[in-house]
Design an enzyme around this catalytic site. Sequence first.
Site, short mmCIF file in Angstrom:
data_model
loop_
_atom_site.label_atom_id
_atom_site.label_comp_id
_atom_site.label_asym_id
_atom_site.label_seq_id
_atom_site.Cartn_x
_atom_site.Cartn_y
_atom_site.Cartn_z
N ASP A 229 0.85 -1.19 0.00
CA ASP A 229 0.00 0.00 0.00
C ASP A 229 0.89 1.24 0.00
O ASP A 229 1.91 1.28 0.69
CB ASP A 229 -0.91 -0.01 1.24
CG ASP A 229 -2.02 1.01 1.15
OD1 ASP A 229 -1.73 2.21 1.17
OD2 ASP A 229 -3.19 0.60 1.07
N ILE A 230 0.51 2.26 -0.76
CA ILE A 230 1.32 3.48 -0.81
C ILE A 230 1.14 4.37 0.42
O ILE A 230 1.91 5.29 0.63
CB ILE A 230 1.06 4.31 -2.09
CG1 ILE A 230 -0.41 4.76 -2.16
CG2 ILE A 230 1.45 3.52 -3.33
CD1 ILE A 230 -0.67 5.77 -3.26
N ASN B 280 -13.09 -3.76 2.47
CA ASN B 280 -14.16 -2.78 2.58
C ASN B 280 -15.09 -2.91 1.38
O ASN B 280 -14.64 -3.18 0.27
CB ASN B 280 -13.58 -1.36 2.61
CG ASN B 280 -12.73 -1.11 3.82
OD1 ASN B 280 -13.11 -1.45 4.93
ND2 ASN B 280 -11.56 -0.54 3.62
N GLU C 3 -12.54 3.01 -0.92
CA GLU C 3 -12.04 4.14 -1.69
C GLU C 3 -11.78 3.84 -3.16
O GLU C 3 -11.79 4.76 -3.98
CB GLU C 3 -10.76 4.69 -1.04
CG GLU C 3 -11.01 5.28 0.34
CD GLU C 3 -9.75 5.78 1.00
OE1 GLU C 3 -8.65 5.57 0.45
OE2 GLU C 3 -9.86 6.38 2.08
N VAL C 4 -11.49 2.59 -3.49
CA VAL C 4 -11.21 2.23 -4.88
C VAL C 4 -12.26 1.22 -5.34
O VAL C 4 -12.49 0.22 -4.66
CB VAL C 4 -9.79 1.61 -5.01
CG1 VAL C 4 -9.52 1.20 -6.45
CG2 VAL C 4 -8.73 2.59 -4.53
N HIS D 87 -10.53 -5.39 -3.24
CA HIS D 87 -9.17 -5.56 -2.73
C HIS D 87 -9.22 -5.96 -1.28
O HIS D 87 -10.12 -5.57 -0.54
CB HIS D 87 -8.32 -4.31 -2.92
CG HIS D 87 -8.90 -3.05 -2.35
ND1 HIS D 87 -9.98 -2.39 -2.92
CD2 HIS D 87 -8.54 -2.31 -1.28
CE1 HIS D 87 -10.25 -1.31 -2.21
NE2 HIS D 87 -9.39 -1.24 -1.21
N HIS E 72 -6.98 -6.00 2.20
CA HIS E 72 -5.83 -5.46 2.91
C HIS E 72 -5.28 -6.55 3.82
O HIS E 72 -6.06 -7.22 4.52
CB HIS E 72 -6.23 -4.28 3.80
CG HIS E 72 -6.81 -3.11 3.08
ND1 HIS E 72 -6.08 -1.98 2.82
CD2 HIS E 72 -8.05 -2.90 2.58
CE1 HIS E 72 -6.84 -1.11 2.19
NE2 HIS E 72 -8.05 -1.64 2.03
#
Length: 128
Positions: free
Chosen positions: A39-40, A97, A105-106, A110, A112
Amino acid sequence: MAVDARAPYDTSNIFARILRGEIPCKKVYEDDFALAFHDINPQAPVHVLVIPKGEYVSMADFTAKAPDTLVTGFFRAVGKVAEELELVEGGYRILANAGTNSHQEVPHLHVHIFAGAPLGPMLASKIS
């Protein structure tokens, strides 16, 4: 901005662009089913994202529409990432999520993977 998990897939989202090689990532793992990368904006000492290869907005979308081989391969990839990063012994948390209340958010499914330190309670505060 939070994502509506029922929205149509947006092919210009950042994870779609990473999958197409248009945006670089710090890759941890890749196979025919998934791509995992750091993750960035990490929220733990280890914070890796695992995304399926395909156009899926949420877990509900993925499990309803993806072929069984992709669903199985994706979840096996999550396990392989945890194993390869040597997270199993110390423990790790998996979080996905979905939708606005979860603050997705995206608009690409995905997972995490968080690890590397005690992570505390599941939620930061009690929900009323």
